[in-house]
Design a protein around this motif. Structure first.
Motif, short mmCIF file in Angstrom:
data_model
loop_
_atom_site.label_atom_id
_atom_site.label_comp_id
_atom_site.label_asym_id
_atom_site.label_seq_id
_atom_site.Cartn_x
_atom_site.Cartn_y
_atom_site.Cartn_z
N VAL A 113 51.99 46.20 43.12
CA VAL A 113 52.04 44.95 43.88
C VAL A 113 51.77 45.25 45.34
CG1 VAL A 113 53.47 42.98 44.55
CG2 VAL A 113 53.69 43.95 42.25
N SER A 114 50.64 44.74 45.82
CA SER A 114 50.28 44.91 47.22
C SER A 114 51.09 43.94 48.08
CB SER A 114 48.79 44.63 47.42
OG SER A 114 48.50 44.50 48.79
N ILE A 115 51.61 44.45 49.18
CA ILE A 115 52.33 43.58 50.12
C ILE A 115 51.46 43.27 51.34
CG2 ILE A 115 54.59 44.36 49.35
CD1 ILE A 115 54.69 45.93 52.11
N ASP A 116 50.14 43.51 51.22
CA ASP A 116 49.24 43.15 52.31
C ASP A 116 49.39 41.66 52.61
OD1 ASP A 116 47.23 45.45 53.12
OD2 ASP A 116 47.58 45.64 50.96
N ASP A 117 49.43 41.32 53.89
CA ASP A 117 49.61 39.93 54.28
C ASP A 117 48.33 39.14 54.04
OD1 ASP A 117 47.88 40.45 56.44
OD2 ASP A 117 49.53 40.78 57.83
N PRO A 118 48.38 37.81 54.21
CA PRO A 118 47.20 36.98 53.92
C PRO A 118 45.93 37.41 54.68
CG PRO A 118 49.12 35.58 54.13
CD PRO A 118 49.54 36.98 54.53
N ARG A 119 46.09 37.93 55.89
CA ARG A 119 44.90 38.37 56.66
C ARG A 119 44.22 39.56 56.01
NH1 ARG A 119 47.28 39.92 62.03
NH2 ARG A 119 49.00 40.33 60.63
N PHE A 158 55.45 48.92 44.75
CA PHE A 158 55.06 48.13 45.92
C PHE A 158 54.29 49.04 46.87
CE2 PHE A 158 58.37 45.54 44.17
CZ PHE A 158 58.01 44.25 44.50
N TRP A 159 53.13 48.57 47.33
CA TRP A 159 52.23 49.38 48.14
C TRP A 159 51.44 48.48 49.08
CZ3 TRP A 159 46.76 49.26 47.93
CH2 TRP A 159 46.24 48.31 47.05
N TYR A 168 45.32 50.17 36.88
CA TYR A 168 46.62 49.49 36.80
C TYR A 168 46.43 47.99 36.90
CZ TYR A 168 47.60 54.10 38.84
OH TYR A 168 47.62 55.43 39.11
N GLU A 169 47.48 47.27 36.50
CA GLU A 169 47.52 45.84 36.81
C GLU A 169 47.88 45.73 38.28
OE1 GLU A 169 49.85 43.32 34.27
OE2 GLU A 169 49.29 44.46 32.49
N ILE A 170 47.05 45.03 39.03
CA ILE A 170 47.26 44.90 40.48
C ILE A 170 47.53 43.44 40.80
CG2 ILE A 170 46.28 45.26 42.78
CD1 ILE A 170 46.46 47.89 41.28
N TYR A 171 48.55 43.22 41.61
CA TYR A 171 48.91 41.88 42.07
C TYR A 171 49.09 41.91 43.58
CZ TYR A 171 49.70 41.01 37.15
OH TYR A 171 49.53 40.90 35.80
N ILE A 172 49.00 40.73 44.18
CA ILE A 172 49.17 40.61 45.62
C ILE A 172 50.34 39.66 45.89
CG2 ILE A 172 48.06 39.98 47.80
CD1 ILE A 172 45.35 40.46 46.36
N ASP A 173 51.27 40.14 46.72
CA ASP A 173 52.45 39.37 47.12
C ASP A 173 52.27 38.97 48.58
OD1 ASP A 173 55.01 38.25 47.06
OD2 ASP A 173 56.02 40.17 47.39
N GLU A 174 51.25 38.12 48.83
CA GLU A 174 50.86 37.75 50.20
C GLU A 174 52.00 37.22 51.04
OE1 GLU A 174 47.75 34.87 50.07
OE2 GLU A 174 46.27 36.31 49.35
N ASN A 175 52.85 36.42 50.45
CA ASN A 175 53.94 35.79 51.20
C ASN A 175 55.24 36.59 51.15
OD1 ASN A 175 52.28 33.60 51.93
ND2 ASN A 175 52.62 32.70 49.91
#
Length: 171
Positions: free
Chosen positions: A89-95, A56-57, A111-118
């Motif tokens: 997994v990015s924890i960057d918010d929706p903005r 998580f980053w 790497y496999e990159i995913y976004i956990d916006e919520n």
């Protein structure tokens, strides 16, 4: 006073056992890949019999970027030797989510990159501080976790990856 000591003892015991964490599997949550497709967390970490590193980053987290760049230097070798897969997994918010894709391309991460916006997966896995790195079995069983990064942590992580790849239990 006795309650205080019981609380402290309980906290120490759960903190120590929280590092190995072989008692649970990755929870079900939805994240998005860099193309915007929704993917389940369980599907995201499938890797046959080989281990998975789940990191998580965030784009604004310097220790996170430092850790992922340190692993980038040796990742191909790790994959050849162990079959490990790194999922970031990015924890960057929706903005800030729109910044993730160009940031990743600028870093040249493979790497496999995913976004956990919520923050659904983040909350489900009790991630409070980043970087937060998990080592999972290929079937999604949580074997180990670590918060923070100092140079050299990737060496310890690799030793654990080797143990898992060989079918050994983590010490």
């Amino acid at each position: 006073m006795q309650r205080f000591f019981v609380f402290v003892a309980f906290s120490l015991v759960t903190g120590v056992f929280g590092q190995s964490g072989a008692f649970k599997k990755i929870p079900l949550a939805e994240v998005k890949n860099l193309q915007g497709k929704t993917v389940s967390s369980v599907e995201m970490v499938q890797n046959g019999d080989a281990p998975v590193i789940l990191s998580f980053w965030a784009t604004w987290c310097k220790p996170c970027v430092t850790e992922l760049n340190a692993i980038k230097e040796v990742y191909e070798q790790w994959q050849e030797e162990t079959g490990v897969k790194l999922v970031a997994v990015s924890i960057d918010d929706p903005r800030n989510a729109a910044r993730v894709k160009p940031f990743v391309h600028g870093q040249m991460w493979e790497y496999e990159i995913y976004i956990d916006e919520n923050s659904d997966l983040r909350r489900a896995m009790n991630v409070n501080n980043i970087p937060h790195t998990f080592l999972l079995s290929g079937s999604g069983e949580v074997l180990w976790q670590h918060t923070g990064y100092i140079p050299g942590d990737e060496d310890k992580l690799y030793q654990l990856v080797l143990e898992v790849a060989k079918g050994e239990s983590i010490k």
